[in-house]
Scaffold this active site. Structure first.
Site, PDB file in Angstrom:
ATOM      1  N   SER A 140       0.826  -1.212   0.000  1.00 38.00           N
ATOM      2  CA  SER A 140       0.000   0.000   0.000  1.00 38.00           C
ATOM      3  C   SER A 140       0.857   1.257   0.000  1.00 38.00           C
ATOM      4  O   SER A 140       0.354   2.334  -0.275  1.00 38.00           O
ATOM      5  CB  SER A 140      -0.926   0.009   1.219  1.00 38.00           C
ATOM      6  OG  SER A 140      -0.205  -0.272   2.384  1.00 38.00           O
TER       7      SER A 140
ATOM      8  N   GLU B   1      -5.794  -0.783  -7.754  1.00 39.74           N
ATOM      9  CA  GLU B   1      -4.905   0.225  -8.343  1.00 39.74           C
ATOM     10  C   GLU B   1      -3.801  -0.526  -9.095  1.00 39.74           C
ATOM     11  O   GLU B   1      -3.130  -1.382  -8.514  1.00 39.74           O
ATOM     12  CB  GLU B   1      -4.300   1.101  -7.241  1.00 39.74           C
ATOM     13  CG  GLU B   1      -5.345   1.981  -6.557  1.00 39.74           C
ATOM     14  CD  GLU B   1      -4.759   2.862  -5.455  1.00 39.74           C
ATOM     15  OE1 GLU B   1      -5.015   4.076  -5.472  1.00 39.74           O
ATOM     16  OE2 GLU B   1      -4.069   2.332  -4.554  1.00 39.74           O
TER      17      GLU B   1
ATOM     18  N   ASN C 110      -4.573   5.979  -0.938  1.00 37.22           N
ATOM     19  CA  ASN C 110      -3.955   6.361   0.339  1.00 37.22           C
ATOM     20  C   ASN C 110      -3.455   7.805   0.329  1.00 37.22           C
ATOM     21  O   ASN C 110      -3.371   8.435   1.382  1.00 37.22           O
ATOM     22  CB  ASN C 110      -2.846   5.386   0.728  1.00 37.22           C
ATOM     23  CG  ASN C 110      -3.442   4.117   1.325  1.00 37.22           C
ATOM     24  OD1 ASN C 110      -4.512   4.157   1.930  1.00 37.22           O
ATOM     25  ND2 ASN C 110      -2.784   2.993   1.135  1.00 37.22           N
TER      26      ASN C 110
ATOM     27  N   HIS D  89      -2.721  -3.088  -6.271  1.00 38.48           N
ATOM     28  CA  HIS D  89      -3.132  -2.780  -4.901  1.00 38.48           C
ATOM     29  C   HIS D  89      -4.624  -3.038  -4.719  1.00 38.48           C
ATOM     30  O   HIS D  89      -5.459  -2.339  -5.298  1.00 38.48           O
ATOM     31  CB  HIS D  89      -2.781  -1.320  -4.577  1.00 38.48           C
ATOM     32  CG  HIS D  89      -3.031  -0.945  -3.159  1.00 38.48           C
ATOM     33  ND1 HIS D  89      -3.425   0.302  -2.771  1.00 38.48           N
ATOM     34  CD2 HIS D  89      -2.958  -1.674  -2.021  1.00 38.48           C
ATOM     35  CE1 HIS D  89      -3.574   0.340  -1.465  1.00 38.48           C
ATOM     36  NE2 HIS D  89      -3.309  -0.851  -0.980  1.00 38.48           N
TER      37      HIS D  89
HETATM   38  N1  3HC Z   1     -16.303 -12.063   2.414  1.00 41.62           N
HETATM   39  C1  3HC Z   1     -17.622 -12.251   2.251  1.00 41.62           C
HETATM   40  N2  3HC Z   1     -18.558 -11.506   2.881  1.00 41.62           N
HETATM   41  C2  3HC Z   1     -18.121 -10.554   3.729  1.00 41.62           C
HETATM   42  C3  3HC Z   1     -16.734 -10.290   3.950  1.00 41.62           C
HETATM   43  C4  3HC Z   1     -15.813 -11.110   3.246  1.00 41.62           C
HETATM   44  N3  3HC Z   1     -14.494 -10.974   3.374  1.00 41.62           N
HETATM   45  N4  3HC Z   1     -16.624  -9.272   4.823  1.00 41.62           N
HETATM   46  C5  3HC Z   1     -17.878  -8.874   5.154  1.00 41.62           C
HETATM   47  N5  3HC Z   1     -18.787  -9.650   4.485  1.00 41.62           N
HETATM   48  C6  3HC Z   1     -20.224  -9.567   4.548  1.00 41.62           C
HETATM   49  C7  3HC Z   1     -20.726  -9.633   5.964  1.00 41.62           C
HETATM   50  O1  3HC Z   1     -20.753 -10.936   6.441  1.00 41.62           O
HETATM   51  C8  3HC Z   1     -22.121  -9.042   5.828  1.00 41.62           C
HETATM   52  O2  3HC Z   1     -23.030 -10.025   5.384  1.00 41.62           O
HETATM   53  P1  3HC Z   1     -24.589  -9.941   5.796  1.00 41.62           P
HETATM   54  O3  3HC Z   1     -25.141  -8.740   5.050  1.00 41.62           O
HETATM   55  O4  3HC Z   1     -25.170 -11.223   5.291  1.00 41.62           O
HETATM   56  O5  3HC Z   1     -24.624  -9.802   7.279  1.00 41.62           O
HETATM   57  C9  3HC Z   1     -21.938  -8.025   4.703  1.00 41.62           C
HETATM   58  O6  3HC Z   1     -20.686  -8.319   4.063  1.00 41.62           O
HETATM   59  C10 3HC Z   1     -21.898  -6.636   5.242  1.00 41.62           C
HETATM   60  O7  3HC Z   1     -20.959  -6.591   6.303  1.00 41.62           O
HETATM   61  P2  3HC Z   1     -21.280  -5.943   7.703  1.00 41.62           P
HETATM   62  O8  3HC Z   1     -22.724  -6.113   8.044  1.00 41.62           O
HETATM   63  O9  3HC Z   1     -20.264  -6.454   8.654  1.00 41.62           O
HETATM   64  O10 3HC Z   1     -20.959  -4.431   7.565  1.00 41.62           O
HETATM   65  P3  3HC Z   1     -21.107  -3.374   6.398  1.00 41.62           P
HETATM   66  O11 3HC Z   1     -22.460  -3.373   5.802  1.00 41.62           O
HETATM   67  O12 3HC Z   1     -20.562  -2.131   6.987  1.00 41.62           O
HETATM   68  O13 3HC Z   1     -20.114  -3.855   5.248  1.00 41.62           O
HETATM   69  C11 3HC Z   1     -17.879  -3.406   4.555  1.00 41.62           C
HETATM   70  C12 3HC Z   1     -18.799  -4.153   5.522  1.00 41.62           C
HETATM   71  C13 3HC Z   1     -18.056  -3.941   3.137  1.00 41.62           C
HETATM   72  C14 3HC Z   1     -16.475  -3.709   5.028  1.00 41.62           C
HETATM   73  C15 3HC Z   1     -18.247  -1.882   4.561  1.00 41.62           C
HETATM   74  O14 3HC Z   1     -18.341  -1.411   5.880  1.00 41.62           O
HETATM   75  C16 3HC Z   1     -17.210  -1.046   3.860  1.00 41.62           C
HETATM   76  O15 3HC Z   1     -17.208  -0.955   2.651  1.00 41.62           O
HETATM   77  N6  3HC Z   1     -16.324  -0.415   4.656  1.00 41.62           N
HETATM   78  C17 3HC Z   1     -15.227   0.386   4.147  1.00 41.62           C
HETATM   79  C18 3HC Z   1     -14.083  -0.525   3.836  1.00 41.62           C
HETATM   80  C19 3HC Z   1     -12.938   0.215   3.242  1.00 41.62           C
HETATM   81  O16 3HC Z   1     -12.924   1.425   3.132  1.00 41.62           O
HETATM   82  N7  3HC Z   1     -11.939  -0.561   2.841  1.00 41.62           N
HETATM   83  C20 3HC Z   1     -10.717  -0.005   2.321  1.00 41.62           C
HETATM   84  C21 3HC Z   1      -9.756   0.152   3.424  1.00 41.62           C
HETATM   85  S1  3HC Z   1      -8.285   0.937   2.886  1.00 41.62           S
HETATM   86  C22 3HC Z   1      -7.378  -0.312   2.271  1.00 41.62           C
HETATM   87  O17 3HC Z   1      -7.712  -1.473   2.293  1.00 41.62           O
HETATM   88  C23 3HC Z   1      -6.077   0.098   1.678  1.00 41.62           C
HETATM   89  C24 3HC Z   1      -4.915  -0.226   2.516  1.00 41.62           C
HETATM   90  O18 3HC Z   1      -3.778   0.131   1.798  1.00 41.62           O
HETATM   91  C25 3HC Z   1      -4.883   0.510   3.831  1.00 41.62           C
END
Ligand code: 3HC
Length: 292
Positions: free
Chosen positions: A118, A151, A189, A139
Site C-alpha cells: 500500500s 490500483e 492512500n 493494490h
Molecule cells: N467475504 C464475504 N462476505 C463478507 C466479507 C468477506 N471478506 N466481509 C464482510 N462480508 C459480509 C458480511 O458478512 C455481511 O453479510 P450480511 O449482510 O449477510 O450480514 C456483509 O458483508 C456486510 O458486512 P457488515 O454487516 O459487517 O458491515 P457493512 O455493511 O458495513 O459492510 C464493509 C462491511 C463492506 C467492510 C463496509 O463497511 C465497507 O465498505 N467499509 C469500508 C471498507 C474500506 O474502506 N476498505 C478499504 C480500506 S483501505 C485499504 O484497504 C487500503 C490499505 O492500503 C490501507
C-alpha cells in the site's frame, strides 16, 4: 501475454482475499506461505467468505469448485510455472526484496511480478529482481472479495504490454482497475490517509467524540464507515507504518502521524485484530469507544 496460473505470496487477510477472488474468477491459484499453520488460517477465512457469498447467491459456481482451483504450498518451487505472482506479505522492504530475489531465479522469466503493497515503492522492490520491465503494483482493498477497486501501478521501467496485461487481469478478477504510477500511497492512500489523520487531530483538539466524528462522516457524507471504525478495521499499526513511509517521501505535515496514533500503536492497540483500538471490541457486534 496469457495469464492462467496465479501465484500469491502470503495467506494473510489480503493474500487469502486475492487468492480467493482469483480462484473465483477461474484461475488456478497457488498460495505460498512460510508455515502450514498460516495456510490453514487463510484457507479457513476463504472457506468462511465463500460460504457467505454462496448463501447470498453471489457465486456462479459451488464453493467446492472454486476451492478445487486453490492450492497451498510452503515450497517456492511450486510457483515456478505461474504466469503472475502477486506478493501480499508483511509490509517490510527487506522481507519483500528477499522473497522477490529468491523467486526471480525460480519463477519463469516471462512471468509478471506484482506487489500488493500500500505504500512501499514498487521501484525499490523491482530492483531486487532482473525483471524490472515485468514488475508492477496491484493494490487491492480490504475486504478483497467485496471491494471492487484495484490500483494498477506502473514504474518508469514497466513494459507497456505488461501493464496492459495486468490491467486486463484485474478486470478478469471482476474488479475495476484504475491506472496510477509509483508515487507513495498511489491514489487512494494519498487522499485517504490525510483524512484519517485529520479525524484523529480533530478528536485530539476536542472537535467531537470518537462516536460523533464517526457518525458525522457516515451519516453526513454517506461513507460506509466513519474514520475511527475504518482506522480500527485497516489496523492502526498498518496506518502508522503508511504514515511513516508517506511522510518520509513527501515531508508534508499532513502525512505525519498524530501523537495519539503513535501511542495506541506503542500500546499494542491495533484495532479490531487486537480487540482494542479507538473502540473496544469485547463485544464485537457492539464496539464501544475507548476513553483516550
Ligand atoms: N467475504 C464475504 N462476505 C463478507 C466479507 C468477506 N471478506 N466481509 C464482510 N462480508 C459480509 C458480511 O458478512 C455481511 O453479510 P450480511 O449482510 O449477510 O450480514 C456483509 O458483508 C456486510 O458486512 P457488515 O454487516 O459487517 O458491515 P457493512 O455493511 O458495513 O459492510 C464493509 C462491511 C463492506 C467492510 C463496509 O463497511 C465497507 O465498505 N467499509 C469500508 C471498507 C474500506 O474502506 N476498505 C478499504 C480500506 S483501505 C485499504 O484497504 C487500503 C490499505 O492500503 C490501507
Amino acid at each position: 501475454m496469457e495469464i492462467s496460473k496465479v501465484g500469491v505470496l502470503g495467506c494473510g487477510l489480503m493474500g487469502s482475499g486475492i487468492a480467493q477472488v482469483a480462484a473465483t474468477a477461474g484461475f488456478d491459484v497457488t498460495v505460498f506461505e512460510l508455515e502450514q499453520k498460516f495456510l490453514d488460517k487463510g484457507f479457513a477465512g476463504m472457506e468462511k467468505s465463500l460460504t457467505k457469498l454462496a448463501e447470498k447467491g453471489s457465486l456462479a459456481e459451488a464453493p467446492g469448485a472454486i476451492r478445487a482451483r486453490l492450492k497451498g504450498t510452503t515450497s517456492p518451487q511450486d510457483l515456478a510455472s505461474c504466469d503472475i505472482v502477486i506478493e501480499a506479505i508483511i509490509e517490510n522492504v527487506a522481507e519483500k526484496r528477499k522473497i522477490y530475489a529468491s523467486l526471480d531465479t525460480i519463477v519463469k522469466r516471462e512471468a509478471i511480478f506484482a506487489s500488493n503493497t500500500s505504500s512501499i515503492s514498487i521501484t525499490e522492490l523491482m530492483t531486487a529482481t532482473r525483471r524490472p520491465d515485468r514488475f508492477i503494483g496491484l493494490h487491492f482493498f480490504n475486504p478483497v472479495p467485496l471491494m471492487k477497486l484495484v490500483e494498477v501501478v506502473r514504474t518508469v521501467a514497466t513494459a507497456e504490454p505488461v501493464y496492459e496485461a495486468a490491467y486486463a487481469f484485474a478486470q478478469k478478477l471482476g474488479k475495476v482497475p484504475v491506472r496510477t504510477s509509483d508515487k507513495t500511497g498511489f491514489i487512494v492512500n494519498r487522499l485517504l490517509v490525510p483524512y484519517l489523520l485529520d479525524a484523529i487531530r480533530a478528536y485530539e483538539e476536542g472537535v467531537g467524540s470518537i462516536e460523533d466524528i464517526d457518525n458525522a462522516m457516515k451519516l453526513g457524507c454517506g461513507y460506509p464507515m466513519g474514520p475511527f471504525s475504518l482506522l480500527d478495521f485497516v489496523g492502526l499499526e498498518t496506518t502508522y507504518y503508511i504514515t511513516q513511509v508517506m511522510y518520509d517521501e513527501f515531508k508534508q505535515s499532513r502525512f505525519a502521524s498524530p501523537p495519539l496514533l503513535k501511542r495506541l500503536v506503542m500500546a499494542g492497540w491495533y484495532g479490531r485484530k487486537t480487540g482494542k483500538g479507538f473502540y473496544d471490541y469485547s463485544d464485537p457486534s457492539h464496539p464501544k469507544p475507548n476513553r483516550l
